[in-house]
Scaffold this motif. Structure first.
Motif, PDB file in Angstrom:
ATOM      1  N   ILE A   1       0.982  -1.117   0.099  1.00 19.10           N
ATOM      2  CA  ILE A   1       0.019  -0.060  -0.062  1.00 19.10           C
ATOM      3  C   ILE A   1       0.891   1.282   0.117  1.00 19.10           C
ATOM      4  CG2 ILE A   1      -2.040  -1.146   0.918  1.00 19.10           C
ATOM      5  CD1 ILE A   1      -1.168   0.061   3.617  1.00 19.10           C
ATOM      6  N   PRO A   2       0.488   2.306  -0.629  1.00 22.05           N
ATOM      7  CA  PRO A   2       1.164   3.566  -0.813  1.00 22.05           C
ATOM      8  C   PRO A   2       1.734   4.220   0.444  1.00 22.05           C
ATOM      9  CG  PRO A   2      -0.857   3.466  -2.097  1.00 22.05           C
ATOM     10  CD  PRO A   2      -0.993   2.374  -1.273  1.00 22.05           C
ATOM     11  N   GLY A   3       0.835   4.147   1.364  1.00 26.43           N
ATOM     12  CA  GLY A   3       1.205   4.826   2.627  1.00 26.43           C
ATOM     13  C   GLY A   3       2.453   4.191   3.322  1.00 26.43           C
ATOM     14  N   LEU A   4       2.600   2.894   3.489  1.00 22.94           N
ATOM     15  CA  LEU A   4       3.659   2.091   3.602  1.00 22.94           C
ATOM     16  C   LEU A   4       4.891   2.354   3.096  1.00 22.94           C
ATOM     17  CD1 LEU A   4       4.603   0.447   6.176  1.00 22.94           C
ATOM     18  CD2 LEU A   4       3.905  -1.611   4.766  1.00 22.94           C
ATOM     19  N   GLU A   5       4.728   2.238   1.818  1.00 22.47           N
ATOM     20  CA  GLU A   5       5.657   2.287   0.745  1.00 22.47           C
ATOM     21  C   GLU A   5       6.494   3.782   0.876  1.00 22.47           C
ATOM     22  OE1 GLU A   5       6.606   0.328  -3.296  1.00 22.47           O
ATOM     23  OE2 GLU A   5       5.195   2.020  -3.373  1.00 22.47           O
ATOM     24  N   ARG A   6       5.649   4.643   1.264  1.00 23.51           N
ATOM     25  CA  ARG A   6       6.285   5.857   1.383  1.00 23.51           C
ATOM     26  C   ARG A   6       7.009   6.079   2.557  1.00 23.51           C
ATOM     27  NH1 ARG A   6       1.736   8.245  -0.861  1.00 23.51           N
ATOM     28  NH2 ARG A   6       0.775   8.632   0.940  1.00 23.51           N
ATOM     29  N   ALA A   7       6.631   5.637   3.514  1.00 21.77           N
ATOM     30  CA  ALA A   7       7.294   5.604   4.823  1.00 21.77           C
ATOM     31  C   ALA A   7       8.740   4.832   4.931  1.00 21.77           C
ATOM     32  CB  ALA A   7       6.029   4.912   6.051  1.00 21.77           C
ATOM     33  N   LEU A   8       8.630   3.594   4.049  1.00 18.36           N
ATOM     34  CA  LEU A   8      10.019   3.139   4.091  1.00 18.36           C
ATOM     35  C   LEU A   8      11.043   3.477   3.251  1.00 18.36           C
ATOM     36  CD1 LEU A   8       8.052  -0.366   4.030  1.00 18.36           C
ATOM     37  CD2 LEU A   8       9.827   0.652   5.700  1.00 18.36           C
ATOM     38  N   GLU A   9      10.795   4.639   2.257  1.00 17.09           N
ATOM     39  CA  GLU A   9      11.801   5.078   1.342  1.00 17.09           C
ATOM     40  C   GLU A   9      12.808   5.660   2.159  1.00 17.09           C
ATOM     41  OE1 GLU A   9      12.845   6.643  -2.423  1.00 17.09           O
ATOM     42  OE2 GLU A   9      11.118   5.520  -1.941  1.00 17.09           O
ATOM     43  N   GLY A  10      13.920   5.434   1.903  1.00 19.96           N
ATOM     44  CA  GLY A  10      15.309   5.949   2.607  1.00 19.96           C
ATOM     45  C   GLY A  10      15.574   4.970   3.862  1.00 19.96           C
ATOM     46  N   LYS A  11      14.828   4.114   4.139  1.00 21.59           N
ATOM     47  CA  LYS A  11      15.233   3.344   5.327  1.00 21.59           C
ATOM     48  C   LYS A  11      16.444   2.372   5.069  1.00 21.59           C
ATOM     49  CE  LYS A  11      12.297   5.558   8.098  1.00 21.59           C
ATOM     50  NZ  LYS A  11      12.284   6.967   7.721  1.00 21.59           N
ATOM     51  N   LYS A  12      17.014   1.617   6.004  1.00 20.99           N
ATOM     52  CA  LYS A  12      17.873   0.810   5.779  1.00 20.99           C
ATOM     53  C   LYS A  12      17.802  -0.486   6.868  1.00 20.99           C
ATOM     54  CE  LYS A  12      21.316   3.057   8.456  1.00 20.99           C
ATOM     55  NZ  LYS A  12      20.479   3.766   9.237  1.00 20.99           N
ATOM     56  N   ALA A  13      18.299  -1.541   6.627  1.00 22.12           N
ATOM     57  CA  ALA A  13      18.387  -2.879   7.213  1.00 22.12           C
ATOM     58  C   ALA A  13      18.673  -2.479   8.524  1.00 22.12           C
ATOM     59  CB  ALA A  13      19.332  -3.888   6.764  1.00 22.12           C
ATOM     60  N   GLY A  14      17.716  -3.020   9.544  1.00 24.79           N
ATOM     61  CA  GLY A  14      17.948  -2.749  11.144  1.00 24.79           C
ATOM     62  C   GLY A  14      17.146  -1.703  11.319  1.00 24.79           C
ATOM     63  N   ASP A  15      16.406  -0.789  10.678  1.00 29.13           N
ATOM     64  CA  ASP A  15      15.522   0.002  11.103  1.00 29.13           C
ATOM     65  C   ASP A  15      14.166  -0.517  11.329  1.00 29.13           C
ATOM     66  OD1 ASP A  15      17.369   2.066  10.500  1.00 29.13           O
ATOM     67  OD2 ASP A  15      16.423   2.980   8.506  1.00 29.13           O
ATOM     68  N   SER A  16      13.716   0.181  12.468  1.00 26.80           N
ATOM     69  CA  SER A  16      12.236  -0.305  13.081  1.00 26.80           C
ATOM     70  C   SER A  16      11.514   1.069  12.916  1.00 26.80           C
ATOM     71  CB  SER A  16      12.249  -0.749  14.376  1.00 26.80           C
ATOM     72  OG  SER A  16      12.984  -2.015  14.123  1.00 26.80           O
ATOM     73  N   LEU A  17      10.298   0.964  12.676  1.00 24.15           N
ATOM     74  CA  LEU A  17       9.391   2.096  12.594  1.00 24.15           C
ATOM     75  C   LEU A  17       7.986   1.886  12.777  1.00 24.15           C
ATOM     76  CD1 LEU A  17       8.985   3.405   8.942  1.00 24.15           C
ATOM     77  CD2 LEU A  17      10.592   1.770   9.482  1.00 24.15           C
ATOM     78  N   HIS A  18       7.169   2.851  13.173  1.00 23.26           N
ATOM     79  CA  HIS A  18       5.781   2.732  13.423  1.00 23.26           C
ATOM     80  C   HIS A  18       5.165   3.697  12.251  1.00 23.26           C
ATOM     81  CE1 HIS A  18       1.870   1.932  15.140  1.00 23.26           C
ATOM     82  NE2 HIS A  18       1.762   3.384  14.985  1.00 23.26           N
ATOM     83  N   VAL A  19       4.212   3.243  11.407  1.00 25.99           N
ATOM     84  CA  VAL A  19       3.722   3.782  10.373  1.00 25.99           C
ATOM     85  C   VAL A  19       2.145   3.573  10.596  1.00 25.99           C
ATOM     86  CG1 VAL A  19       3.543   4.133   8.072  1.00 25.99           C
ATOM     87  CG2 VAL A  19       5.438   3.187   9.210  1.00 25.99           C
ATOM     88  N   THR A  20       1.465   4.981  10.850  1.00 26.86           N
ATOM     89  CA  THR A  20       0.060   5.094  10.662  1.00 26.86           C
ATOM     90  C   THR A  20      -0.330   5.323   9.174  1.00 26.86           C
ATOM     91  OG1 THR A  20      -0.200   5.582  12.952  1.00 26.86           O
ATOM     92  CG2 THR A  20      -2.070   6.252  11.756  1.00 26.86           C
ATOM     93  N   VAL A  21      -1.258   4.666   8.646  1.00 27.65           N
ATOM     94  CA  VAL A  21      -1.637   4.624   7.099  1.00 27.65           C
ATOM     95  C   VAL A  21      -3.360   5.126   7.235  1.00 27.65           C
ATOM     96  CG1 VAL A  21      -1.832   3.920   5.013  1.00 27.65           C
ATOM     97  CG2 VAL A  21       0.024   3.084   6.267  1.00 27.65           C
ATOM     98  N   GLN A  22      -3.445   6.248   6.624  1.00 26.16           N
ATOM     99  CA  GLN A  22      -4.866   6.708   6.626  1.00 26.16           C
ATOM    100  C   GLN A  22      -5.757   5.925   5.484  1.00 26.16           C
ATOM    101  OE1 GLN A  22      -6.491   8.418   9.089  1.00 26.16           O
ATOM    102  NE2 GLN A  22      -4.398   8.605   9.750  1.00 26.16           N
ATOM    103  N   PRO A  23      -6.994   5.697   5.332  1.00 28.67           N
ATOM    104  CA  PRO A  23      -7.392   4.965   4.444  1.00 28.67           C
ATOM    105  C   PRO A  23      -7.052   5.336   3.097  1.00 28.67           C
ATOM    106  CG  PRO A  23      -9.199   5.598   6.287  1.00 28.67           C
ATOM    107  CD  PRO A  23      -7.927   6.047   6.517  1.00 28.67           C
ATOM    108  N   GLU A  24      -7.065   6.639   2.593  1.00 31.51           N
ATOM    109  CA  GLU A  24      -6.821   6.986   1.300  1.00 31.51           C
ATOM    110  C   GLU A  24      -5.589   6.585   0.850  1.00 31.51           C
ATOM    111  OE1 GLU A  24      -6.189  10.723   3.833  1.00 31.51           O
ATOM    112  OE2 GLU A  24      -7.711   9.003   3.777  1.00 31.51           O
TER     113      GLU A  24
END
Length: 159
Positions: A41-64
């Motif tokens: 899904i687009p919201g998750l893909e955008r949040a992962l841009e630029g991250k690297k192995a070992g990174d952990s993140l919390h991502v809130t994705v709105q319906p749109e």
């Protein structure tokens, strides 16, 4: 190596909706996808841009930016005769569209010969909360780029 266009990414994730876990990767079986090809899904893909192995993140994705808003026009009544066997409320079935694509739908109710079904994705209209850990990032192979998705080990050995 950072996550950018055409990288193959492996990640562990837990997806919660309203505090309840609705999906997660299994231990030792990360989700593998090709970045920048709308495999997730687009919201998750955008949040992962630029991250690297070992990174952990919390991502809130709105319906749109997830599975879209619910559309009540996607709830339809079908004839009981259209189903081969017992119809189970809450079960997911698949219809073939005129263009040959497959459309999943969920049975909402059964009344007499009428089966009410919902073609909305089950998570449409919901806020999605992902906890994600990036396991690995690598360059995609030319075959993966041609196919537009990542290949797990052995996935295309028999073609």
């Amino acid at each position: 190596m950072n996550i950018t266009q055409d990288k193959v990414v492996e990640l562990d994730y837990v997806l919660k909706v309203e505090g309840e876990v609705v999906d997660q990767s299994e231990a030792g079986e990360p989700l593998t996808y090709l970045h920048g090809h709308s495999n997730i899904i687009p919201g998750l893909e955008r949040a992962l841009e630029g991250k690297k192995a070992g990174d952990s993140l919390h991502v809130t994705v709105q319906p749109e930016d997830g599975y879209g808003e619910r559309d009540e026009d996607n709830v339809e009544d079908l004839d009981r005769a259209d189903f081969d066997d017992e119809v189970e409320i809450g079960a997911t079935y698949y219809a073939q569209a005129e263009d040959g694509s497959v459309l999943p739908f969920t049975v909402v109710s059964v009344e007499g010969d009428t089966v009410q079904v919902d073609f909305n994705p089950p998570l449409a209209g919901m806020v999605l909360n992902f906890d994600v850990t990036v396991k690995s990032v690598r360059d995609a192979t030319s075959e993966e780029l041609d196919h537009g998705h990542a290949h797990a080990a052995g996935m295309h050995d028999h073609e």
